[in-house]
Scaffold this motif. Structure first.
Motif, PDB file in Angstrom:
ATOM      1  N   PHE A  14      36.287  40.161  23.912  1.00  0.00           N
ATOM      2  CA  PHE A  14      35.488  39.870  24.772  1.00  0.00           C
ATOM      3  C   PHE A  14      36.373  38.658  26.239  1.00  0.00           C
ATOM      4  O   PHE A  14      35.804  39.430  27.387  1.00  0.00           O
ATOM      5  N   GLY A  15      36.937  38.179  25.647  1.00  0.00           N
ATOM      6  CA  GLY A  15      37.374  37.526  26.995  1.00  0.00           C
ATOM      7  C   GLY A  15      38.615  38.665  27.884  1.00  0.00           C
ATOM      8  O   GLY A  15      38.286  37.912  29.143  1.00  0.00           O
ATOM      9  N   ALA A  16      39.437  38.890  27.104  1.00  0.00           N
ATOM     10  CA  ALA A  16      39.664  40.013  28.267  1.00  0.00           C
ATOM     11  C   ALA A  16      39.473  40.680  29.184  1.00  0.00           C
ATOM     12  O   ALA A  16      39.058  41.078  30.426  1.00  0.00           O
ATOM     13  N   ARG A  17      37.776  41.271  28.683  1.00  0.00           N
ATOM     14  CA  ARG A  17      36.617  42.223  29.422  1.00  0.00           C
ATOM     15  C   ARG A  17      36.273  41.145  30.311  1.00  0.00           C
ATOM     16  O   ARG A  17      36.214  41.471  31.523  1.00  0.00           O
ATOM     17  N   LEU A  18      36.123  39.664  29.903  1.00  0.00           N
ATOM     18  CA  LEU A  18      35.347  38.734  30.985  1.00  0.00           C
ATOM     19  C   LEU A  18      36.588  39.010  32.233  1.00  0.00           C
ATOM     20  O   LEU A  18      36.404  38.510  33.419  1.00  0.00           O
ATOM     21  N   ALA A  19      37.702  38.882  31.984  1.00  0.00           N
ATOM     22  CA  ALA A  19      39.815  38.652  32.650  1.00  0.00           C
ATOM     23  C   ALA A  19      38.953  39.134  34.481  1.00  0.00           C
ATOM     24  O   ALA A  19      39.213  38.927  34.994  1.00  0.00           O
ATOM     25  N   ALA A  20      38.859  40.449  33.558  1.00  0.00           N
ATOM     26  CA  ALA A  20      38.215  41.383  34.323  1.00  0.00           C
ATOM     27  C   ALA A  20      37.624  41.761  35.483  1.00  0.00           C
ATOM     28  O   ALA A  20      37.277  42.091  36.662  1.00  0.00           O
ATOM     29  N   LEU A  21      35.888  40.327  35.026  1.00  0.00           N
ATOM     30  CA  LEU A  21      35.122  40.227  36.611  1.00  0.00           C
ATOM     31  C   LEU A  21      35.440  39.167  36.842  1.00  0.00           C
ATOM     32  O   LEU A  21      34.875  38.846  37.679  1.00  0.00           O
ATOM     33  N   LEU A  22      37.068  38.280  36.603  1.00  0.00           N
ATOM     34  CA  LEU A  22      36.598  36.995  37.210  1.00  0.00           C
ATOM     35  C   LEU A  22      37.524  36.551  39.153  1.00  0.00           C
ATOM     36  O   LEU A  22      38.715  37.877  38.673  1.00  0.00           O
ATOM     37  N   PRO A  23      37.081  36.920  40.160  1.00  0.00           N
ATOM     38  CA  PRO A  23      37.803  36.244  41.270  1.00  0.00           C
ATOM     39  C   PRO A  23      39.087  35.410  40.567  1.00  0.00           C
ATOM     40  O   PRO A  23      38.796  34.418  39.887  1.00  0.00           O
ATOM     41  N   SER A  24      39.330  35.490  41.749  1.00  0.00           N
ATOM     42  CA  SER A  24      40.749  34.762  41.922  1.00  0.00           C
ATOM     43  C   SER A  24      40.478  32.627  41.807  1.00  0.00           C
ATOM     44  O   SER A  24      41.896  32.810  41.700  1.00  0.00           O
ATOM     45  N   ALA A  25      39.688  32.929  42.442  1.00  0.00           N
ATOM     46  CA  ALA A  25      38.990  32.028  42.249  1.00  0.00           C
ATOM     47  C   ALA A  25      37.742  31.232  41.972  1.00  0.00           C
ATOM     48  O   ALA A  25      36.807  31.688  42.193  1.00  0.00           O
ATOM     49  N   CYS A  26      37.480  30.706  40.496  1.00  0.00           N
ATOM     50  CA  CYS A  26      36.601  30.822  39.999  1.00  0.00           C
ATOM     51  C   CYS A  26      36.467  29.009  39.007  1.00  0.00           C
ATOM     52  O   CYS A  26      37.739  28.849  38.618  1.00  0.00           O
ATOM     53  N   VAL A  27      35.718  28.584  38.321  1.00  0.00           N
ATOM     54  CA  VAL A  27      35.930  27.141  37.348  1.00  0.00           C
ATOM     55  C   VAL A  27      34.561  28.312  35.543  1.00  0.00           C
ATOM     56  O   VAL A  27      33.285  28.551  36.421  1.00  0.00           O
ATOM     57  N   LEU A  28      35.128  28.303  35.085  1.00  0.00           N
ATOM     58  CA  LEU A  28      34.567  28.404  33.623  1.00  0.00           C
ATOM     59  C   LEU A  28      34.393  26.961  32.802  1.00  0.00           C
ATOM     60  O   LEU A  28      34.834  26.293  33.021  1.00  0.00           O
ATOM     61  N   TYR A  29      32.945  26.630  32.512  1.00  0.00           N
ATOM     62  CA  TYR A  29      32.907  25.817  31.447  1.00  0.00           C
ATOM     63  C   TYR A  29      33.220  26.438  29.627  1.00  0.00           C
ATOM     64  O   TYR A  29      32.417  27.245  29.814  1.00  0.00           O
ATOM     65  N   THR A 138      26.877  29.799  40.032  1.00  0.00           N
ATOM     66  CA  THR A 138      26.375  29.844  41.141  1.00  0.00           C
ATOM     67  C   THR A 138      26.625  31.349  41.520  1.00  0.00           C
ATOM     68  O   THR A 138      26.308  32.301  40.148  1.00  0.00           O
ATOM     69  N   MET A 139      26.370  32.217  42.444  1.00  0.00           N
ATOM     70  CA  MET A 139      25.949  33.079  43.112  1.00  0.00           C
ATOM     71  C   MET A 139      26.915  33.957  42.068  1.00  0.00           C
ATOM     72  O   MET A 139      26.848  34.983  41.750  1.00  0.00           O
ATOM     73  N   GLU A 140      28.365  33.469  42.321  1.00  0.00           N
ATOM     74  CA  GLU A 140      30.055  34.487  41.899  1.00  0.00           C
ATOM     75  C   GLU A 140      29.350  34.142  40.021  1.00  0.00           C
ATOM     76  O   GLU A 140      30.186  35.678  39.746  1.00  0.00           O
ATOM     77  N   GLY A 141      29.122  33.304  39.828  1.00  0.00           N
ATOM     78  CA  GLY A 141      28.699  33.311  38.122  1.00  0.00           C
ATOM     79  C   GLY A 141      27.870  34.039  37.633  1.00  0.00           C
ATOM     80  O   GLY A 141      27.878  35.049  36.972  1.00  0.00           O
ATOM     81  N   CYS A 142      26.487  34.111  38.938  1.00  0.00           N
ATOM     82  CA  CYS A 142      25.903  35.278  37.977  1.00  0.00           C
ATOM     83  C   CYS A 142      25.929  36.611  38.947  1.00  0.00           C
ATOM     84  O   CYS A 142      25.254  37.586  37.635  1.00  0.00           O
ATOM     85  N   SER A 143      26.854  37.272  39.623  1.00  0.00           N
ATOM     86  CA  SER A 143      26.984  38.301  39.179  1.00  0.00           C
ATOM     87  C   SER A 143      27.775  38.867  38.550  1.00  0.00           C
ATOM     88  O   SER A 143      27.904  39.802  37.638  1.00  0.00           O
TER      89      SER A 143
END
Length: 157
Positions: A14-29, A138-143
């Motif tokens: 799941f982490g690998a699938r999530l990585a494909a969606l992450l922009p180059s600047a983002c914050v995950l808690y 944020t909007m990016e997180g919701c996307s």
């Protein structure tokens, strides 16, 4: 959005699938009790971003930097943080000026010193695995959440 994962291998995937969606600047808690797999999820994200080396839990160092092909990722584990002001000694303010991905475990311990989360992931232990609850801040997180829902729905067909 909630996702059930049966084992650590599913959490890595799941982490690998999530990585494909992450922009180059983002914050995950990443939130959850000890042993729920926050570092395992981070390891999956890093693998998905192309990192092939060791992934250490930054429990004692507080921060571990990683350089992946698409840019830096900083992994913070704030479990041992006594006071959010300690983050100032790590040079966090200077690092926050960079475009980078931030994966922060125990973010509540850095309250007031951390940037807002684009994506918050709560991890709960179940008898037969883990439940992840994802919410966009944020909007990016919701996307990102919307893209995961779309992928889940496409896989269910």
């Amino acid at each position: 959005m909630q996702i059930r994962l049966n084992d650590p291998e599913a959490q890595l995937a799941f982490g690998a699938r999530l990585a494909a969606l992450l922009p180059s600047a983002c914050v995950l808690y990443l939130e959850g009790d000890l042993g729920t797999g926050k570092t395992t999820l981070t390891r999956g994200i890093l693998r998905g971003l192309g990192h092939r080396g060791a992934v250490r839990s930054p429990t004692y160092t507080l921060i571990e930097p990683y350089q992946v092909p698409s840019g830096p990722l900083y992994h913070l584990d704030l479990y041992r943080l006594a006071d959010p002001e300690e983050l100032e000694y790590l040079g966090l303010r200077d690092l926050m000026g960079e475009d980078a991905r931030w994966v922060i475990e125990w973010p509540d311990r850095g309250a007031g010193m951390l940037p807002a989360a684009d994506l918050r992931i709560m991890i709960e232990s179940l008898d037969d695995g883990r439940r992840l609850t994802l919410s966009g801040g944020t909007m990016e997180g919701c996307s990102i959440v919307a893209a995961l829902i779309d992928a889940e729905n496409a896989g269910a067909r």
